[in-house]
Design a protein around this motif. Structure first.
Motif, PDB file in Angstrom:
ATOM      1  N   ALA A  39       0.900  -1.386  -0.174  1.00 52.25           N
ATOM      2  CA  ALA A  39      -0.095   0.105  -0.143  1.00 52.25           C
ATOM      3  C   ALA A  39       0.975   1.146   0.096  1.00 52.25           C
ATOM      4  CB  ALA A  39      -0.970   0.024   1.199  1.00 52.25           C
ATOM      5  N   VAL A  40       2.049   1.183   1.002  1.00 53.26           N
ATOM      6  CA  VAL A  40       2.806   2.488   1.103  1.00 53.26           C
ATOM      7  C   VAL A  40       3.466   2.558  -0.473  1.00 53.26           C
ATOM      8  CG1 VAL A  40       4.847   3.500   2.131  1.00 53.26           C
ATOM      9  CG2 VAL A  40       2.973   2.567   3.580  1.00 53.26           C
ATOM     10  N   THR A  41       4.213   1.475  -0.938  1.00 56.01           N
ATOM     11  CA  THR A  41       4.874   1.724  -2.198  1.00 56.01           C
ATOM     12  C   THR A  41       4.160   1.963  -3.252  1.00 56.01           C
ATOM     13  OG1 THR A  41       4.929  -0.785  -2.261  1.00 56.01           O
ATOM     14  CG2 THR A  41       6.913   0.293  -1.354  1.00 56.01           C
ATOM     15  N   GLY A  42       2.835   1.375  -3.210  1.00 58.24           N
ATOM     16  CA  GLY A  42       1.935   1.565  -4.374  1.00 58.24           C
ATOM     17  C   GLY A  42       1.523   2.963  -4.478  1.00 58.24           C
ATOM     18  N   THR A  43       1.002   3.615  -3.140  1.00 55.23           N
ATOM     19  CA  THR A  43       0.789   5.050  -3.311  1.00 55.23           C
ATOM     20  C   THR A  43       2.014   5.931  -3.690  1.00 55.23           C
ATOM     21  OG1 THR A  43      -0.591   4.562  -1.153  1.00 55.23           O
ATOM     22  CG2 THR A  43      -0.019   6.867  -1.625  1.00 55.23           C
ATOM     23  N   LEU A  44       3.145   5.645  -3.182  1.00 49.64           N
ATOM     24  CA  LEU A  44       4.145   6.435  -3.866  1.00 49.64           C
ATOM     25  C   LEU A  44       4.375   6.320  -5.284  1.00 49.64           C
ATOM     26  CD1 LEU A  44       6.757   5.941  -0.852  1.00 49.64           C
ATOM     27  CD2 LEU A  44       5.570   8.063  -1.435  1.00 49.64           C
ATOM     28  N   LEU A  45       4.025   5.149  -5.983  1.00 49.29           N
ATOM     29  CA  LEU A  45       4.448   4.647  -7.305  1.00 49.29           C
ATOM     30  C   LEU A  45       3.341   5.404  -8.268  1.00 49.29           C
ATOM     31  CD1 LEU A  45       5.568   1.108  -7.211  1.00 49.29           C
ATOM     32  CD2 LEU A  45       6.954   3.206  -7.779  1.00 49.29           C
ATOM     33  N   THR A  46       2.139   5.798  -7.572  1.00 50.18           N
ATOM     34  CA  THR A  46       1.048   6.364  -8.353  1.00 50.18           C
ATOM     35  C   THR A  46       1.701   7.573  -9.266  1.00 50.18           C
ATOM     36  OG1 THR A  46      -0.459   5.967  -6.636  1.00 50.18           O
ATOM     37  CG2 THR A  46      -1.231   7.428  -8.355  1.00 50.18           C
ATOM     38  N   PHE A  47       2.546   8.348  -8.690  1.00 55.08           N
ATOM     39  CA  PHE A  47       2.985   9.435  -9.211  1.00 55.08           C
ATOM     40  C   PHE A  47       4.427   9.412  -9.620  1.00 55.08           C
ATOM     41  CE2 PHE A  47      -1.027  10.852  -7.247  1.00 55.08           C
ATOM     42  CZ  PHE A  47      -1.482  11.363  -8.219  1.00 55.08           C
ATOM     43  N   ARG A  48       5.069   8.166  -9.977  1.00 55.46           N
ATOM     44  CA  ARG A  48       6.618   7.811  -9.937  1.00 55.46           C
ATOM     45  C   ARG A  48       7.209   8.786 -10.611  1.00 55.46           C
ATOM     46  NH1 ARG A  48       8.832   1.918 -12.178  1.00 55.46           N
ATOM     47  NH2 ARG A  48      11.194   2.537 -11.941  1.00 55.46           N
ATOM     48  N   ASP A  49       6.996   9.198 -12.080  1.00 57.59           N
ATOM     49  CA  ASP A  49       7.587   9.965 -12.630  1.00 57.59           C
ATOM     50  C   ASP A  49       7.795  11.467 -12.170  1.00 57.59           C
ATOM     51  OD1 ASP A  49       8.389   7.920 -14.491  1.00 57.59           O
ATOM     52  OD2 ASP A  49       6.751   8.701 -15.931  1.00 57.59           O
ATOM     53  N   ARG A  50       7.052  11.951 -11.810  1.00 55.88           N
ATOM     54  CA  ARG A  50       7.157  13.153 -10.779  1.00 55.88           C
ATOM     55  C   ARG A  50       7.839  13.119  -9.616  1.00 55.88           C
ATOM     56  NH1 ARG A  50       3.405  17.166 -12.190  1.00 55.88           N
ATOM     57  NH2 ARG A  50       1.975  16.570 -14.247  1.00 55.88           N
ATOM     58  N   ALA A  51       7.731  12.037  -8.924  1.00 52.52           N
ATOM     59  CA  ALA A  51       8.469  11.901  -7.671  1.00 52.52           C
ATOM     60  C   ALA A  51       9.937  11.634  -8.047  1.00 52.52           C
ATOM     61  CB  ALA A  51       8.005  10.871  -6.962  1.00 52.52           C
TER      62      ALA A  51
END
Length: 398
Positions: A39-51
């Motif tokens: 859940a935590v990593t998936g939430t961060l990966l939602t905007f992977r390129d921007r992050a």
């Protein structure tokens, strides 16, 4: 007799409900840690390129100004580094942003990310595509943790089992909220609303139930796509293609014949893009090229198109025009709409799971589901931990 039979049916329903409740509880406790990681990593990966761009401005940001065509930029890099080989590169350069390419810089080495200045074709920087603890490789580490716990194939299969448990406990959680009396829908409505008295007495279970019910359709989609992606080669893809076989003649099929050996110069990236654009203008005029791949093993260039040139995997993903690298004829069109339902199901997995299927609105929805999943884990585990601590507290008081 009728009353006795009714009591027996009620007892059976209560036993089933109790069994589902216990299965829901202990399946959730068993996968809580791994589901929280996902859940935590998936939430961060939602905007992977921007992050990724925020973490690494030295790679992604360049001076603003007029940009050159992507094939010309890549050709300049290859002229300065003749031993490098292109795997793929983006076709939509933007002012102030480095053009991203994937290249093999040394023979027999893994591909690296190469960032190119769109003003003059200079190399801004490079990095390996491996996971790491530094900023340059942090997002790849997030992806590896999300997909495989950074443990390779064994981790992927383990996360697949966890996804099956997630799907089962989600369905069990839905069933145990169903009322015992009729009419079903009218009696079920209170379960979807917060009870203020219960919220004051038992806030975690109350929030757990209501948030779980309102997010359950999205949870099921996420769980199903997780199962399919983790067991993709072992189960999902073989079953999908067996039930609905794709078109014959694909150069990417396992039984495809080896490509014919051509002599003479290569067509070049600019010419391949021009041929693909001409094809798309007649077949998909609403689409723009987004990326180009160089596949020497099959002797093909691949030019991918998306609606409006967006980098997101909307709908069923990208449509790719594969072109012979020597004579320029169109060898294959990778369009899921030309194949059967099996190919559509395969191509829908990533857009659905990442939330890119309908653009930013569904990506925001996936972000919310990731946060809700984390809350469901906390609100399910904390009450159980408190109950486990009560006997110890009673013993100390005695």
């Amino acid at each position: 007799m009728a009353a006795r039979e009714l009591r027996r049916m009620r007892a059976g329903n209560m036993t089933l409900r109790r069994g589902l409740f216990l299965a829901h509880r202990y399946a959730g406790l068993g996968i809580a840690l791994f589901l929280m990681v996902a859940a935590v990593t998936g939430t961060l990966l939602t905007f992977r390129d921007r992050a990724d761009a925020m973490l690494n401005p030295g790679l992604f940001r360049v001076s603003a100004g007029p940009v050159r065509p992507a094939p010309e930029l890549v050709a300049r890099v290859l002229a300065d580094h003749p031993t490098w080989r292109v795997v793929r590169f983006a076709l939509q350069p933007h002012s102030g942003e480095a053009l991203r390419a994937v290249m093999v810089r040394t023979p027999d080495a893994a591909p690296d990310d190469v960032f190119i200045d769109p003003l003059d074709g200079g190399v801004v920087g490079t990095r390996s595509r491996q996971a790491g603890l530094d900023r340059a490789h942090a997002m790849q580490l997030m992806y590896d943790l999300h997909a495989t716990l950074a443990l390779g194939t064994a981790g992927r299969l383990f996360m697949g089992v966890a996804a099956v448990c997630w799907l089962a406990l989600t369905v069990a959680g839905l069933v145990i909220t169903l009322p015992r009396r009729r009419p079903l829908l009218a009696a079920w409505q209170p379960a979807w609303r917060l009870n203020r008295q219960m919220l004051a007495r038992r806030p975690w279970p109350e929030l757990h139930r209501v948030i779980g019910l309102w997010t359950i359709p999205f949870m099921i989609v996420m769980a199903l796509t997780s199962v399919a992606m983790n067991f993709f080669d072992e189960a999902f893809a073989p079953v999908a293609t067996f039930l609905s076989p794709p078109r014959a003649g694909s150069p990417f099929a396992d039984d495809a014949p080896p490509p014919a050996i051509h002599a003479g110069p290569l067509l070049g990236y600019a010419a391949a893009e021009a041929i693909a654009r001409t094809w798309a203008a007649h077949v998909h005029p609403d689409m723009l090229p987004i990326a180009l791949t160089d596949d020497p093993a099959r002797d093909l260039y691949g030019v991918s198109f998306t609606p409006g040139g967006t980098a997101l995997y909307t709908g069923f993903g990208r449509i790719t025009c594969h072109i012979d690298r020597h004579d320029g004829h169109i060898a294959w069109i990778d369009d899921p709409h030309l194949d059967g339902a099996g190919t559509l199901a395969i191509r829908a997995l990533y857009p659905l799971h990442s939330g890119q299927v309908a653009g930013w609105p569904t990506m925001g929805c996936v972000l919310a589901i990731g946060i809700a999943t984390g809350f469901m884990i906390v609100s399910g585990v904390l009450p159980w931990l408190r109950r486990q601590c009560r006997p110890a507290r009673s013993d100390r008081r005695a």
